[in-house]
Scaffold this active site. Structure first.
Site, PDB file in Angstrom:
ATOM      1  N   THR A  10       0.754  -1.227   0.157  1.00 27.84           N
ATOM      2  CA  THR A  10       0.024  -0.026   0.168  1.00 27.84           C
ATOM      3  C   THR A  10       0.731   1.245  -0.070  1.00 27.84           C
ATOM      4  OG1 THR A  10      -0.200  -0.033   2.472  1.00 27.84           O
ATOM      5  CG2 THR A  10      -2.086  -1.098   1.115  1.00 27.84           C
ATOM      6  N   ARG A  33      -1.278  -4.617   6.314  1.00 31.64           N
ATOM      7  CA  ARG A  33      -2.022  -4.994   7.433  1.00 31.64           C
ATOM      8  C   ARG A  33      -3.291  -4.177   7.688  1.00 31.64           C
ATOM      9  NH1 ARG A  33       2.224  -2.816  11.947  1.00 31.64           N
ATOM     10  NH2 ARG A  33       2.480  -1.377  10.322  1.00 31.64           N
ATOM     11  N   ASP A  59      -0.597  -9.459   8.997  1.00 31.54           N
ATOM     12  CA  ASP A  59       0.749  -8.710   9.762  1.00 31.54           C
ATOM     13  C   ASP A  59       1.941  -9.706   9.671  1.00 31.54           C
ATOM     14  OD1 ASP A  59       2.460  -7.615  11.518  1.00 31.54           O
ATOM     15  OD2 ASP A  59       0.993  -7.189  12.930  1.00 31.54           O
ATOM     16  N   ASN A  86       8.185  -7.349  -0.365  1.00 26.35           N
ATOM     17  CA  ASN A  86       8.573  -5.779   0.248  1.00 26.35           C
ATOM     18  C   ASN A  86       8.383  -5.300   1.413  1.00 26.35           C
ATOM     19  OD1 ASN A  86       8.816  -3.014  -0.579  1.00 26.35           O
ATOM     20  ND2 ASN A  86       6.906  -2.985   0.120  1.00 26.35           N
ATOM     21  N   TYR A 148      19.019  -3.230  11.481  1.00 25.31           N
ATOM     22  CA  TYR A 148      18.387  -2.960  10.077  1.00 25.31           C
ATOM     23  C   TYR A 148      19.225  -3.581   8.907  1.00 25.31           C
ATOM     24  CZ  TYR A 148      16.206  -1.052   5.918  1.00 25.31           C
ATOM     25  OH  TYR A 148      15.484  -0.785   4.817  1.00 25.31           O
ATOM     26  N   LYS A 152      18.939  -6.884   6.422  1.00 26.31           N
ATOM     27  CA  LYS A 152      19.120  -6.842   4.980  1.00 26.31           C
ATOM     28  C   LYS A 152      20.103  -7.429   4.376  1.00 26.31           C
ATOM     29  CE  LYS A 152      15.370  -4.484   4.545  1.00 26.31           C
ATOM     30  NZ  LYS A 152      14.280  -5.080   3.876  1.00 26.31           N
ATOM     31  N   VAL A 181      14.996   6.205  -0.744  1.00 29.32           N
ATOM     32  CA  VAL A 181      13.942   6.250  -1.705  1.00 29.32           C
ATOM     33  C   VAL A 181      12.579   7.190  -1.111  1.00 29.32           C
ATOM     34  CG1 VAL A 181      12.030   5.124  -3.126  1.00 29.32           C
ATOM     35  CG2 VAL A 181      14.233   3.798  -2.493  1.00 29.32           C
ATOM     36  N   THR A 183       9.563   7.442   0.240  1.00 23.69           N
ATOM     37  CA  THR A 183       8.280   6.710   0.750  1.00 23.69           C
ATOM     38  C   THR A 183       7.901   7.010   2.108  1.00 23.69           C
ATOM     39  OG1 THR A 183       9.630   4.818   1.602  1.00 23.69           O
ATOM     40  CG2 THR A 183       9.459   4.850  -0.647  1.00 23.69           C
TER      41      THR A 183
END
Length: 257
Positions: A10, A33, A59, A86, A148, A152, A181, A183
């Site tokens: 979304t 979610r 979720d 994603n 993080y 990744k 990016v 977002t």
């Protein structure tokens, strides 16, 4: 028509994948979610492109959510031809400043969910002799920068290893490693972005276009911009200890505020 399933559909890169794949004529399974946003997205894509858009609220930080998506990926009667893993998020703060439960939740979404959903998808794809998986990672995978980046890095290593194991099966796997990016990612994590230089920002639609081109070419790793390719190439030449210091200082400058 083929079907693509997108987690975290979304917003951000996930929404860009949904727009592009719908425009290309793919039916979609949209996963996130927020049921309301999913239904609005599905309606818009159906009305604009004439494709079928299925909604699946889940979720991926919860076992029930992962199992629901895995079951959809394993449905042989309604095959999924392309999986876009994603879904993801960031935590604001350094190690020991972030609650351990939040760190573990990140690993659940970034690692466990990616493993389980990739496994469910590729098992069915291998039986058909075709299919593809894009696991969204980050250039943070290539520098020592907290949980993080570590999560990744796992996505990259897992995706490339699985791609080798499935070579010749007709199933393609690729890790996508964008930089900054535009977002909702940073806003949701409470991270400031005002001090990030304009040249470091990427457009989500261009990231997706580059990723799909690299997947079609059979690449197992996609860094979708010449600027970041150059930066990551330079990072390989820097000693790990020095790179860790640079990464920490850069993170404080361009990361959470």
């Amino acid at each position: 028509m083929t079907t693509a399933l997108i987690t975290g559909s979304t917003a951000g890169i996930g929404a860009a994948f949904a727009r592009r794949l719908a425009a290309d004529g793919h039916n979609l399974v949209l996963v996130a979610r927020d049921t309301k946003r999913l239904r609005e997205q599905a309606t818009e894509l159906h009305d604009r492109h004439g494709i079928e858009a299925e909604v699946l609220t889940a979720d991926l930080a919860e076992d029930d959510g992962i199992e629901a998506v895995a079951a959809r990926l394993g449905d042989r009667r309604n095959a999924v031809d392309l999986l876009i893993n994603n879904a993801g998020f960031g935590n604001k703060g350094r190690f020991l400043e972030v609650p351990r439960a939040d760190e573990l939740r990140m690993l659940k979404v970034h690692c466990e969910a990616v493993l389980r959903l990739t496994s469910a998808a590729t098992e069915a794809m291998r039986e058909r002799g075709r299919g593809g998986v894009v696991n969204v990672a980050s250039v943070a995978a290539f520098v020592p920068r907290g949980t993080y980046g570590a999560s990744k890095a796992w996505v990259v290593q897992f995706s490339q290893g699985a791609a080798r194991d499935l070579a010749g099966s007709g199933v393609r796997l690729m890790a996508l490693c964008p930089g900054f990016v535009r977002t909702e990612f940073h806003q949701r994590a409470g991270m400031g972005t005002d001090n990030i230089p304009n040249w470091m920002w990427l457009d989500a639609d261009k990231v997706v276009a580059a990723a799909l081109t690299d997947l079609a070419r059979g690449r197992t790793l996609s860094i979708p911009d010449p600027r970041y390719k150059a930066l990551m190439g330079a990072a390989k030449l820097v000693p790990r200890g020095l790179l860790g210091g640079l990464s920490s200082r850069t993170g404080r400058k361009y990361g959470p505020q």
